[in-house]
Design a protein around this motif. Structure first.
Motif, short mmCIF file in Angstrom:
data_model
loop_
_atom_site.label_atom_id
_atom_site.label_comp_id
_atom_site.label_asym_id
_atom_site.label_seq_id
_atom_site.Cartn_x
_atom_site.Cartn_y
_atom_site.Cartn_z
N CYS A 50 -3.98 -4.16 -8.99
CA CYS A 50 -4.93 -3.35 -9.61
C CYS A 50 -5.30 -3.80 -10.91
O CYS A 50 -5.09 -4.65 -11.44
N CYS A 64 -1.48 3.43 -11.73
CA CYS A 64 -2.35 3.96 -10.92
C CYS A 64 -1.99 4.10 -9.64
O CYS A 64 -0.91 3.62 -9.23
N PRO A 65 -2.83 4.49 -8.72
CA PRO A 65 -2.18 5.00 -7.27
C PRO A 65 -1.73 3.65 -6.64
O PRO A 65 -1.12 3.61 -6.04
N VAL A 66 -2.49 2.48 -7.02
CA VAL A 66 -2.27 1.25 -6.35
C VAL A 66 -0.77 0.82 -6.80
O VAL A 66 0.04 0.46 -5.87
N CYS A 67 -0.48 0.65 -8.07
CA CYS A 67 1.02 0.09 -8.49
C CYS A 67 1.75 1.09 -8.36
O CYS A 67 3.04 0.58 -8.56
N LEU A 70 0.91 4.89 -3.92
CA LEU A 70 0.56 6.19 -3.19
C LEU A 70 -0.20 5.99 -1.92
O LEU A 70 -0.78 4.92 -1.70
N SER A 119 -3.74 4.17 -0.95
CA SER A 119 -4.12 3.09 -2.02
C SER A 119 -4.07 1.83 -1.34
O SER A 119 -3.28 1.44 -0.53
N LEU A 120 -5.11 1.05 -1.65
CA LEU A 120 -5.00 -0.59 -1.23
C LEU A 120 -5.05 -1.40 -2.20
O LEU A 120 -5.65 -1.36 -3.28
N LYS A 152 7.04 2.48 -3.91
CA LYS A 152 6.49 2.32 -2.61
C LYS A 152 7.53 2.12 -1.47
O LYS A 152 7.36 2.14 -0.31
N ASP A 205 -2.11 -5.07 4.45
CA ASP A 205 -3.23 -4.58 3.66
C ASP A 205 -3.94 -6.02 2.62
O ASP A 205 -4.72 -5.60 2.19
#
Ligand SMILES: [Zn+2]
Length: 489
Positions: free
Chosen positions: A28, A44-47, A50, A53-54, A94, A286
């Motif tokens: 991210c 953030c949503p990625v790290c 969530l 998130s990609l 995650k 992903d």
């Protein structure tokens, strides 16, 4: 065979995690530098992983990973994949860690160290793989450990930082060799610019696999010791584990295959109460397979600087430095580059090396700055060294000029400020000063002439007065010659 005749050989492999030097995290755009920032302010949503998130792979991480791998004599592997290593722990929101695991970007490297007998020894590096870091737990117990803590907090700022895990083959045979290996590895990775490898900031962490081979043919099982974050902790943990395993085997017991944690405060390893469970790996759906082109590898290779051990050998062979001096000057890349810039400006390598080893490194240590932040630029130091060599400046005067240069003055101005006169002192000027000094110290001359100055102390005293009067301009050998000539006349 009695116990006393048994001998044991340690078999040690080391896994090192280093934080790669990038501006943002691995998947991210969150900033990787959160020193002194509030917990959970770089997420953030990625790290956080969530839903929805990609991850997007940071190109700089791949580049730095290749650089570190090449610095460790590895081959670059392409294409490779990322996997999800599934496990649940509060520092991993995650529920899985994204890692290259057994399909690493770099493999089959090596480093040279010296073994305990002082002979060269090759330690093979199995692989270097890329992965993300996890968050950090803080416990309220006074010693910061989970045990006895009433509350625990979690900070995800570290979550998603880019790591390279470097796994050695079990080629290491002692705690000392282990420290030499990690020192050499750290120096190379830092030279390459792939990581700052600042131990105090947790940028380098160690795990060690230790087992023992006994002269009676028994092999102890492999114990993984975790949780070391300094060279000293690594050394102490391995020493402790070797002693512990030898004791178990001497008493006829069996070393269990287990994971143990190093307790830095108590200096012991303890069996981990959390059972290591089977961790499932699945290909990360992903992220596409990671491909690095041969052209890209070549470009990265071209940015790799001369490595410290090669530099050291060259300084000894081509520049006539001693091994000790060459080792000090090549310990960090910025100091080596400073030294080389001095030489490029025409300074004598041995003498420039001496100034850097003593004065420049002392200044860097006192101010906690790098060579690039020293106010004396390499050109200026070269000018100073050359002036001393040409006899234009005495060593004593050069010291005061150097002090003025440390305040940021260029050479010429520093000479003016220090009151030193370049060009040395001619014989007539020196003779004049000497006769003045002698005239004012008749009693001292009497003592010397009457033979009482057996240790030469009075003579030294007179020399000192002359040196002071000439502001260090005169050469000490010329001063003593002039005094002796005067005394005889
Ligand atoms: Zn992020």
């Amino acid at each position: 065979m009695s116990d006393k005749e048994l001998t044991f050989t340690p078999v040690i492999g080391i896994e090192i995690h280093i934080q790669l030097k990038t501006k943002s995290k691995i998947f991210c755009t969150c900033s990787a530098d959160y020193t002194n920032d509030e917990p959970n302010s770089h997420i953030c949503p990625v790290c956080m992983g969530l839903p929805g998130s990609l991850p997007v792979l940071n190109r700089a991480v791949v580049q730095q990973g290749m650089l570190a791998g090449l610095a460790l004599n590895c081959s670059i592997v392409s294409p490779t994949l990322f996997f999800r290593k599934s496990y649940y722990y509060p520092d991993l929101p995650k529920g899985f860690q994204t890692t290259q695991s057994d399909l690493p970007i770099a493999a089959s490297g090596w480093l040279m160290i010296s073994d305990d007998a002082g002979s060269p020894k090759k330690v093979r590096i199995n692989r270097l793989h890329l992965e993300e870091d996890v968050g950090k737990l803080h416990h309220s117990a006074s010693d910061g450990r989970l045990e006895g803590a009433e509350t625990s907090w979690v900070d995800y700022n570290r979550s998603g930082l880019p790591l390279a895990e470097i796994v050695s083959e079990p080629d290491i045979s002692s705690a000392r060799e282990a420290v030499e290996y990690v020192t050499a590895l750290r120096r190379r990775v830092r030279y390459a610019g792939a990581s700052d490898v600042d131990l105090e900031k947790g940028m380098m962490r160690f795990d060690a696999n230790v087992s023992m081979k006994c002269s009676d043919g028994r092999w102890g099982r492999k114990v993984e010791v975790k949780n070391m974050n300094s060279f000293r902790a690594l050394e102490r943990a391995i020493e402790f584990e070797i002693k512990r395993q030898i004791k178990v085997m001497r008493e006829g017991g069996e070393v269990l295959q287990e994971t143990r944690h190093w307790n830095d405060a108590k200096e012991v390893t303890r069996a981990s109460r959390v059972k290591e469970f089977y961790r499932k790996f699945i290909v990360e759906p992903d992220l596409p397979p990671m491909v690095v082109t041969p052209e890209w590898i070549e470009r990265v290779k071209a940015t790799l600087p001369e490595m410290p051990d090669q530099k050291m050998a060259r300084y000894v062979k081509e520049l006539g430095l001693t091994e000790v001096d060459a080792s000090v000057l090549t310990d960090s890349r910025d100091v080596a580059e400073y030294f080389e810039a001095c030489i490029a400006c025409g300074a004598n390598p041995v003498r420039a090396g001496n100034w850097i080893r003593t004065e420049i490194l002392r200044f860097m240590g006192e101010r906690q700055v790098g060579a690039g932040d020293v106010p004396v630029k390499p050109e200026a130091l070269a000018e100073l060294v050359r002036s001393v060599d040409d006899g234009n400046l005495s060593t004593t005067a050069a010291k005061t000029v150097f002090e003025a240069m440390l305040e940021g003055l260029p050479f010429a101005e520093a000479v003016k400020k220090s009151g030193a006169v370049t060009g040395g002192l001619d014989a007539d000027a020196l003779a004049k000063v000497v006769s003045e000094i002698l005239a004012g110290n008749a009693d001292v001359i009497e003592e010397i002439k009457s033979g009482k100055d057996t240790k030469g102390k009075k003579m030294k005293f007179l020399q000192g007065l002359v040196m002071r009067e000439t502001k260090g301009q005169a050469r000490p050998d010329e001063v003593s010659a002039a005094i002796e000539a005067s005394l005889k006349s």
